[in-house]
Design a protein around this motif. Structure first.
Motif, short mmCIF file in Angstrom:
data_model
loop_
_atom_site.label_atom_id
_atom_site.label_comp_id
_atom_site.label_asym_id
_atom_site.label_seq_id
_atom_site.Cartn_x
_atom_site.Cartn_y
_atom_site.Cartn_z
N VAL A 1 5.14 -13.38 8.13
CA VAL A 1 4.18 -12.69 8.83
C VAL A 1 4.75 -12.16 10.24
CG1 VAL A 1 2.00 -13.74 8.15
CG2 VAL A 1 3.45 -14.66 9.92
N ALA A 2 4.35 -11.11 10.87
CA ALA A 2 4.93 -10.63 12.11
C ALA A 2 4.00 -10.69 13.14
CB ALA A 2 5.57 -9.21 11.64
N ILE A 3 4.58 -10.78 14.42
CA ILE A 3 3.81 -10.87 15.40
C ILE A 3 4.08 -9.53 16.37
CG2 ILE A 3 3.38 -11.91 17.80
CD1 ILE A 3 4.57 -13.90 14.81
N TRP A 4 3.60 -8.67 16.28
CA TRP A 4 3.54 -7.30 16.56
C TRP A 4 3.18 -7.05 18.28
CZ3 TRP A 4 6.09 -3.95 13.76
CH2 TRP A 4 6.21 -4.19 12.32
N ASP A 5 3.96 -6.89 19.31
CA ASP A 5 3.89 -6.54 20.59
C ASP A 5 3.05 -5.27 20.57
OD1 ASP A 5 3.61 -6.21 23.38
OD2 ASP A 5 5.46 -7.51 23.51
N LEU A 6 1.81 -5.02 20.94
CA LEU A 6 1.28 -3.89 21.11
C LEU A 6 1.53 -3.10 22.37
CD1 LEU A 6 -2.46 -5.15 20.12
CD2 LEU A 6 -0.67 -4.11 18.60
N ARG A 7 2.19 -3.91 23.45
CA ARG A 7 2.57 -3.06 24.52
C ARG A 7 3.90 -2.05 24.27
NH1 ARG A 7 2.90 -8.39 27.79
NH2 ARG A 7 3.57 -9.11 25.92
N LYS A 8 4.59 -2.33 23.14
CA LYS A 8 5.89 -1.72 22.89
C LYS A 8 5.82 -1.47 21.67
CE LYS A 8 8.44 -5.04 25.81
NZ LYS A 8 9.72 -6.06 25.56
N MET A 9 4.76 -1.76 20.68
CA MET A 9 4.43 -1.38 19.33
C MET A 9 5.78 -1.84 18.47
SD MET A 9 1.69 -0.40 18.48
CE MET A 9 0.17 0.16 19.23
N LYS A 10 6.18 -2.71 19.01
CA LYS A 10 7.57 -3.49 18.00
C LYS A 10 7.19 -4.98 17.45
CE LYS A 10 10.93 -0.83 20.52
NZ LYS A 10 12.33 -0.85 21.22
N ALA A 11 7.88 -5.23 16.65
CA ALA A 11 7.63 -6.80 16.34
C ALA A 11 8.67 -7.79 17.38
CB ALA A 11 8.37 -6.93 14.86
N ALA A 12 7.76 -8.71 17.69
CA ALA A 12 8.20 -9.55 18.62
C ALA A 12 8.93 -10.53 17.80
CB ALA A 12 7.16 -10.10 19.47
#
Length: 511
Positions: free
Chosen positions: A422-433
């Motif tokens: 599973v991935a945690i996506w940072d919606l502010r950067k639209m990248k996987a944190a």
């Protein structure tokens, strides 16, 4: 011991002759005197007045009959008793076989009746669906009778909204809700009594609710907890049933029927001043809504939504609590008002079917999972695609995004980035944190954030695992339950609820 001078046996009512002193059985000697007038042994004249009664002791045992005074006679008596017992047993066995045959006939008749009833119910449902399709084609909207189940057709009348157009009043309400929630969200702190990471590590099994739903077909697919009535929850299963259960009393409060195929997802709508709603999405292309009736205390059917042409895979109540959003394998999603259950929005078909649905806590964004590894982020107000989230190209082969969850602070989106991670996506950067590998044999079925955005949970075929947000530390895992289909955090993060098979398992802080 006396013996009768006539029969030679021990007399039952002995008498003695006053003239000769001989002993006789009273009934035999009286009969002889009546016929002959003499004594049998001496031939002397004898009258009834010459007979004297012999009074034996009342405690003396009656003499044994001659048939019980020898071993052959005893064996003969036992043989007779055994024969009688065998005959009686044979008679009972015949009665048992007859009763068993009658019961078998009754069971066959009941099964045939059940099959006939099931066929009639299917024919009735098919007729209703055909009627609703005809009404939709003719743009006829049937009026609900006595507040009953409103059947929302695929195409309404003049009030049906156009694809891609959301009514202005709803857009204004979404904007107002977003501003209010985003402001409080940025200032909100985790409550003082919220469970710490150390507390999560101490979670132990607290309660198991077994045998929910039907065993054929078995399986619970979704669970939702009530915020107003703690301990109450609703589940949807493969048996086409939605069940409302009270943990405190360990009783089923309501069994809600209506779906013709499995129930994929369930939800509550709880708002002060309004009746509590139970909502469900099914593989029968419909969503159903039941409302709590204060007078009777029961849940009454309020609406059946038939907007979509394939399985309804997701159902989420919008943060405004005024409308509900649905996703479907027909490549569209829709919104429906919760006051009159009318459709207020229906998206244009996408390139991919939608397999999962999530709404941002501020209510402005919508996340949709697909079978092609992509997550589609849409603006709820305009319906436009805001972004696509795609796992790294290193991921081997496409997979289905069957679950996703927004963090309560609105900054992150939790979703699978492969079948076993599973991935945690940072919606502010639209990248996987961050990405959490779960092992090649682990298959993800559900992911969820807690209310405080402190923890995240992952469920799958190998149990449940809980992680700390930001540090990504694995806090605890529960491997004693397999094939978990859904999980949800309890009040203040003090419990984790999970469904697997026909069970609901609860782990929490030890008391």
């Amino acid at each position: 011991m006396y013996f009768c001078g006539i029969s030679g046996e021990a007399p039952q009512d002995p008498v003695i002759s006053a003239k000769s002193g001989h002993v006789y059985e009273r009934r035999l000697i009286l009969k002889y005197i009546t016929e002959n007038g003499t004594e049998p042994l001496t031939g002397d004249k004898l009258e009834e007045s010459d007979l004297l009664t012999i009074k034996a002791s009342p405690k003396a045992a009656a003499p044994r009959p001659p048939t019980a005074t020898s071993i052959p006679a005893l064996l003969h008596t036992l043989q007779n008793e055994w024969d009688a017992l065998v005959l009686e047993t044979f008679g009972l066995r015949q009665q048992y076989n007859n009763t068993r045959q009658e019961l078998s006939y009754a069971l066959y008749a009941q099964d045939a009746a059940n099959r006939v009833i099931a066929r009639l119910v299917r024919e009735r449902d098919a007729a209703r669906e055909a009627l609703s399709n005809v009404q939709a084609t003719l743009t006829v909207t049937p009026a609900p009778a006595n507040g009953g189940d409103v059947d929302m057709a695929e195409e309404g009348g003049e009030a049906a909204p156009q694809e891609g157009v959301l009514p202005k009043e709803i857009v204004d309400e979404i904007d107002k809700t977003q501003q209010a929630l985003s402001t409080t969200r940025k200032k909100r702190k985790v409550p003082a009594g919220y469970t710490s990471a150390a507390g999560v590590k101490t979670f132990t099994a607290k309660h198991t609710i077994a045998s929910l739903h039907s065993p054929s077909p078995a399986g619970i697919n979704s669970i939702a907890l009530s915020r107003f009535n703690l301990g109450q929850f609703v589940t949807g299963g493969n048996d086409k049933i939605v069940q409302l259960y009270d943990r405190g009393t360990d009783k089923v409060l309501a069994t809600l029927k209506g779906h013709t195929k499995r129930v994929n997802q369930v939800a509550f709508r709880e708002r002060e001043g309004d009746p509590t709603l139970v909502l469900s999405a099914g593989a029968d292309k419909t969503a159903k809504i039941w409302a709590h009736d204060e007078a009777s205390g029961e849940y009454q059917p309020r609406a059946t939504i038939r907007t979509h042409k394939s399985d309804v895979t997701g159902i989420v109540v919008h943060p405004t609590s005024t409308f509900v959003m649905l996703s479907s394998l027909d490549k569209t999603y829709s919104a429906h008002n919760l006051s009159d259950f009318a459709q207020v929005y229906h998206s244009a078909p996408s390139e991919d079917p939608f397999t999962a649905l999530g709404v941002h806590p501020d209510g402005a964004l919508l996340a949709l999972g697909t079978p092609t590894s992509k997550i589609q982020i849409c603006d709820v107000r305009s319906g436009e695609v805001a972004a696509y989230i795609t796992p790294p190209e290193a991921t081997t082969g496409p997979f289905t995004i069957n679950t996703l969850s927004f963090s309560e602070n609105g900054y992150h989106l939790l979703a699978p980035d492969s079948l076993s991670s599973v991935a945690i996506w940072d919606l502010r950067k639209m990248k996987a944190a961050h990405s959490i590998a779960l092992g090649d044999s682990f298959k993800v079925s559900r992911v969820v954030y807690d209310w405080g955005a402190q923890y995240l949970g992952v469920a799958g075929n190998e149990g449940v695992r809980l992680y700390a947000h930001k540090t990504w530390e694995e806090l605890i895992r529960f491997d004693d339950v397999a094939d978990v289909t859904d999980i949800v955090f309890g009040e203040e993060g003090k419990e984790i609820w999970a469904t697997g098979g026909r069970e609901v398992r609860i782990w929490g802080v030890p008391e």
